[in-house]
Design a protein around this motif. Structure first.
Motif, PDB file in Angstrom:
ATOM      1  N   GLY A   1       0.762  -1.294   0.063  1.00  0.00           N
ATOM      2  CA  GLY A   1      -0.048   0.001  -0.112  1.00  0.00           C
ATOM      3  C   GLY A   1       0.852   1.179  -0.001  1.00  0.00           C
ATOM      4  O   GLY A   1       0.397   2.088  -0.769  1.00  0.00           O
ATOM      5  N   LYS A   2       1.982   1.144   0.763  1.00  0.00           N
ATOM      6  CA  LYS A   2       3.037   2.445   0.875  1.00  0.00           C
ATOM      7  C   LYS A   2       3.501   2.568  -0.506  1.00  0.00           C
ATOM      8  O   LYS A   2       3.563   3.618  -0.817  1.00  0.00           O
ATOM      9  CB  LYS A   2       4.053   2.227   2.038  1.00  0.00           C
ATOM     10  CG  LYS A   2       4.937   3.321   2.139  1.00  0.00           C
ATOM     11  CD  LYS A   2       5.802   2.993   3.215  1.00  0.00           C
ATOM     12  CE  LYS A   2       6.539   4.245   3.728  1.00  0.00           C
ATOM     13  NZ  LYS A   2       7.627   3.957   4.495  1.00  0.00           N
ATOM     14  N   HIS A   3       3.914   1.540  -0.999  1.00  0.00           N
ATOM     15  CA  HIS A   3       4.351   1.822  -2.580  1.00  0.00           C
ATOM     16  C   HIS A   3       3.603   2.453  -3.779  1.00  0.00           C
ATOM     17  O   HIS A   3       3.815   3.352  -4.203  1.00  0.00           O
ATOM     18  CB  HIS A   3       5.026   0.440  -3.006  1.00  0.00           C
ATOM     19  CG  HIS A   3       6.248   0.005  -2.240  1.00  0.00           C
ATOM     20  ND1 HIS A   3       6.506  -0.475  -0.923  1.00  0.00           N
ATOM     21  CD2 HIS A   3       7.534   0.045  -2.782  1.00  0.00           C
ATOM     22  CE1 HIS A   3       7.577  -0.876  -0.875  1.00  0.00           C
ATOM     23  NE2 HIS A   3       8.282  -0.436  -1.655  1.00  0.00           N
ATOM     24  N   TYR A   4       2.242   1.653  -3.797  1.00  0.00           N
ATOM     25  CA  TYR A   4       1.454   2.176  -4.878  1.00  0.00           C
ATOM     26  C   TYR A   4       0.754   3.574  -4.201  1.00  0.00           C
ATOM     27  O   TYR A   4       0.245   4.353  -5.108  1.00  0.00           O
ATOM     28  CB  TYR A   4       0.662   0.984  -5.388  1.00  0.00           C
ATOM     29  CG  TYR A   4      -0.688   0.772  -4.660  1.00  0.00           C
ATOM     30  CD1 TYR A   4      -1.799   1.338  -5.288  1.00  0.00           C
ATOM     31  CD2 TYR A   4      -0.622   0.117  -3.701  1.00  0.00           C
ATOM     32  CE1 TYR A   4      -3.024   1.092  -4.395  1.00  0.00           C
ATOM     33  CE2 TYR A   4      -1.912  -0.767  -3.026  1.00  0.00           C
ATOM     34  CZ  TYR A   4      -3.081   0.177  -3.516  1.00  0.00           C
ATOM     35  OH  TYR A   4      -4.207  -0.171  -2.873  1.00  0.00           O
ATOM     36  N   LYS A   5       0.349   3.584  -3.152  1.00  0.00           N
ATOM     37  CA  LYS A   5      -0.416   4.777  -2.594  1.00  0.00           C
ATOM     38  C   LYS A   5       0.402   5.861  -2.406  1.00  0.00           C
ATOM     39  O   LYS A   5       0.367   7.038  -2.901  1.00  0.00           O
ATOM     40  CB  LYS A   5      -1.428   4.459  -1.515  1.00  0.00           C
ATOM     41  CG  LYS A   5      -2.402   3.526  -1.573  1.00  0.00           C
ATOM     42  CD  LYS A   5      -3.072   3.224  -0.379  1.00  0.00           C
ATOM     43  CE  LYS A   5      -4.092   2.041  -0.413  1.00  0.00           C
ATOM     44  NZ  LYS A   5      -4.706   1.510   0.891  1.00  0.00           N
ATOM     45  N   ASP A   6       1.318   5.822  -1.304  1.00  0.00           N
ATOM     46  CA  ASP A   6       2.193   7.173  -0.965  1.00  0.00           C
ATOM     47  C   ASP A   6       3.211   7.515  -1.965  1.00  0.00           C
ATOM     48  O   ASP A   6       3.393   8.457  -1.979  1.00  0.00           O
ATOM     49  CB  ASP A   6       2.812   6.685   0.428  1.00  0.00           C
ATOM     50  CG  ASP A   6       1.821   6.482   1.488  1.00  0.00           C
ATOM     51  OD1 ASP A   6       0.685   6.711   1.359  1.00  0.00           O
ATOM     52  OD2 ASP A   6       2.224   6.001   2.655  1.00  0.00           O
ATOM     53  N   HIS A   7       3.870   6.423  -2.634  1.00  0.00           N
ATOM     54  CA  HIS A   7       4.830   6.685  -3.572  1.00  0.00           C
ATOM     55  C   HIS A   7       4.400   6.811  -5.075  1.00  0.00           C
ATOM     56  O   HIS A   7       5.138   7.165  -6.083  1.00  0.00           O
ATOM     57  CB  HIS A   7       6.081   5.823  -3.476  1.00  0.00           C
ATOM     58  CG  HIS A   7       6.615   5.976  -2.027  1.00  0.00           C
ATOM     59  ND1 HIS A   7       7.143   6.973  -1.552  1.00  0.00           N
ATOM     60  CD2 HIS A   7       6.735   4.954  -1.150  1.00  0.00           C
ATOM     61  CE1 HIS A   7       7.956   6.644  -0.254  1.00  0.00           C
ATOM     62  NE2 HIS A   7       7.522   5.472  -0.029  1.00  0.00           N
ATOM     63  N   ALA A   8       3.114   6.634  -5.247  1.00  0.00           N
ATOM     64  CA  ALA A   8       2.484   6.609  -6.403  1.00  0.00           C
ATOM     65  C   ALA A   8       3.287   5.724  -7.456  1.00  0.00           C
ATOM     66  O   ALA A   8       3.479   6.114  -8.769  1.00  0.00           O
ATOM     67  CB  ALA A   8       2.262   7.791  -7.054  1.00  0.00           C
ATOM     68  N   ILE A   9       3.701   4.545  -7.017  1.00  0.00           N
ATOM     69  CA  ILE A   9       4.375   3.518  -7.982  1.00  0.00           C
ATOM     70  C   ILE A   9       3.489   2.920  -8.639  1.00  0.00           C
ATOM     71  O   ILE A   9       2.472   2.087  -8.248  1.00  0.00           O
ATOM     72  CB  ILE A   9       5.190   2.765  -7.234  1.00  0.00           C
ATOM     73  CG1 ILE A   9       6.558   3.552  -6.572  1.00  0.00           C
ATOM     74  CG2 ILE A   9       6.058   1.505  -7.980  1.00  0.00           C
ATOM     75  CD1 ILE A   9       7.335   2.735  -5.553  1.00  0.00           C
ATOM     76  N   ALA A  10       3.595   2.967 -10.113  1.00  0.00           N
ATOM     77  CA  ALA A  10       2.585   2.034 -10.977  1.00  0.00           C
ATOM     78  C   ALA A  10       2.867   0.589 -10.740  1.00  0.00           C
ATOM     79  O   ALA A  10       3.844   0.035 -10.436  1.00  0.00           O
ATOM     80  CB  ALA A  10       2.675   2.426 -12.324  1.00  0.00           C
ATOM     81  N   CYS A  11       1.754  -0.500 -10.708  1.00  0.00           N
ATOM     82  CA  CYS A  11       1.899  -1.633 -10.786  1.00  0.00           C
ATOM     83  C   CYS A  11       2.793  -2.220 -11.496  1.00  0.00           C
ATOM     84  O   CYS A  11       3.584  -3.290 -11.254  1.00  0.00           O
ATOM     85  CB  CYS A  11       0.565  -2.306 -11.185  1.00  0.00           C
ATOM     86  SG  CYS A  11      -0.775  -1.769  -9.962  1.00  0.00           S
ATOM     87  N   GLY A  12       3.053  -1.805 -12.983  1.00  0.00           N
ATOM     88  CA  GLY A  12       4.028  -2.402 -13.720  1.00  0.00           C
ATOM     89  C   GLY A  12       5.354  -2.307 -13.566  1.00  0.00           C
ATOM     90  O   GLY A  12       6.330  -2.853 -14.011  1.00  0.00           O
ATOM     91  N   GLU A  13       5.630  -1.178 -12.625  1.00  0.00           N
ATOM     92  CA  GLU A  13       7.057  -1.056 -12.109  1.00  0.00           C
ATOM     93  C   GLU A  13       7.738  -2.148 -11.330  1.00  0.00           C
ATOM     94  O   GLU A  13       8.862  -2.268 -11.395  1.00  0.00           O
ATOM     95  CB  GLU A  13       7.116   0.508 -11.283  1.00  0.00           C
ATOM     96  CG  GLU A  13       6.905   1.468 -12.211  1.00  0.00           C
ATOM     97  CD  GLU A  13       7.254   2.693 -11.387  1.00  0.00           C
ATOM     98  OE1 GLU A  13       8.303   2.857 -10.955  1.00  0.00           O
ATOM     99  OE2 GLU A  13       6.390   3.616 -11.689  1.00  0.00           O
ATOM    100  N   CYS A  14       6.736  -3.032 -10.766  1.00  0.00           N
ATOM    101  CA  CYS A  14       7.412  -4.296 -10.175  1.00  0.00           C
ATOM    102  C   CYS A  14       6.806  -5.373 -11.071  1.00  0.00           C
ATOM    103  O   CYS A  14       7.561  -6.413 -11.146  1.00  0.00           O
ATOM    104  CB  CYS A  14       6.581  -4.401  -8.760  1.00  0.00           C
ATOM    105  SG  CYS A  14       7.305  -3.026  -7.732  1.00  0.00           S
TER     106      CYS A  14
END
Length: 158
Positions: A53-66
């Motif tokens: 949650g922190k990665h995709y919500k707080d840091h706005a990392i798109a799913c495809g980056e992982c």
């Protein structure tokens, strides 16, 4: 007669709504994912508690980056709740690359070495996380413990 038919229709609609609601609830991803995998007999280090949650919500990392395809290209159309394969599905060998194998591949090109390393589950995870964290820290000017973790003990709790 009409009341019986109406009752059946309402019952079917209710059951369908329950299944739909359960599916929506089940398809959301938890905020914290323990990076535990049955492919390992035992873990020598603590289990990483991945803060999804922190990665995709707080840091706005798109799913495809992982999450990526077989060629390492981001899965651009992913959104929360979409089904994804576990890393072990493609990076099939549990653990890190043994020293003997590292010795065997010394003469290979950089691309060939990386392809061989990515067969190992732990190597693939470490490359994905550590490389991203290092790039983030460099971009933000973080040093040491100020930024995203890059050491074993920072990710693997005791």
């Amino acid at each position: 007669m009409k009341t019986g038919k109406l009752f059946k229709i309402l019952m079917l609609a209710s059951v369908a709504t329950l299944f739909l609601a359960a599916g929506l609830i089940a398809s959301t991803c938890p905020d914290i994912i323990p990076m535990e995998n049955a492919a390992y007999d035992s873990h020598k280090k603590g289990i990483v508690q991945f803060t999804h949650g922190k990665h995709y919500k707080d840091h706005a990392i798109a799913c495809g980056e992982c999450h990526h395809d077989a060629q390492g290209k981001p899965l651009a159309d992913l959104k929360e709740g979409d089904a994804v394969q576990g890393c072990i599905e493609c990076h099939k060998i549990a653990g890190e690359m043994p020293r003997e194998v590292k010795q065997e591949i010394k003469g290979l090109s950089r691309e060939e070495k990386q392809k061989k390393e990515l067969e190992y589950h732990a190597e693939a995870l470490h490359m994905n996380c550590r490389d991203c964290h290092k790039a983030y820290n460099k971009e933000k000017g973080f040093k040491g413990k100020d930024g995203a973790p890059t050491s074993c003990t920072a990710c693997h709790p005791k």
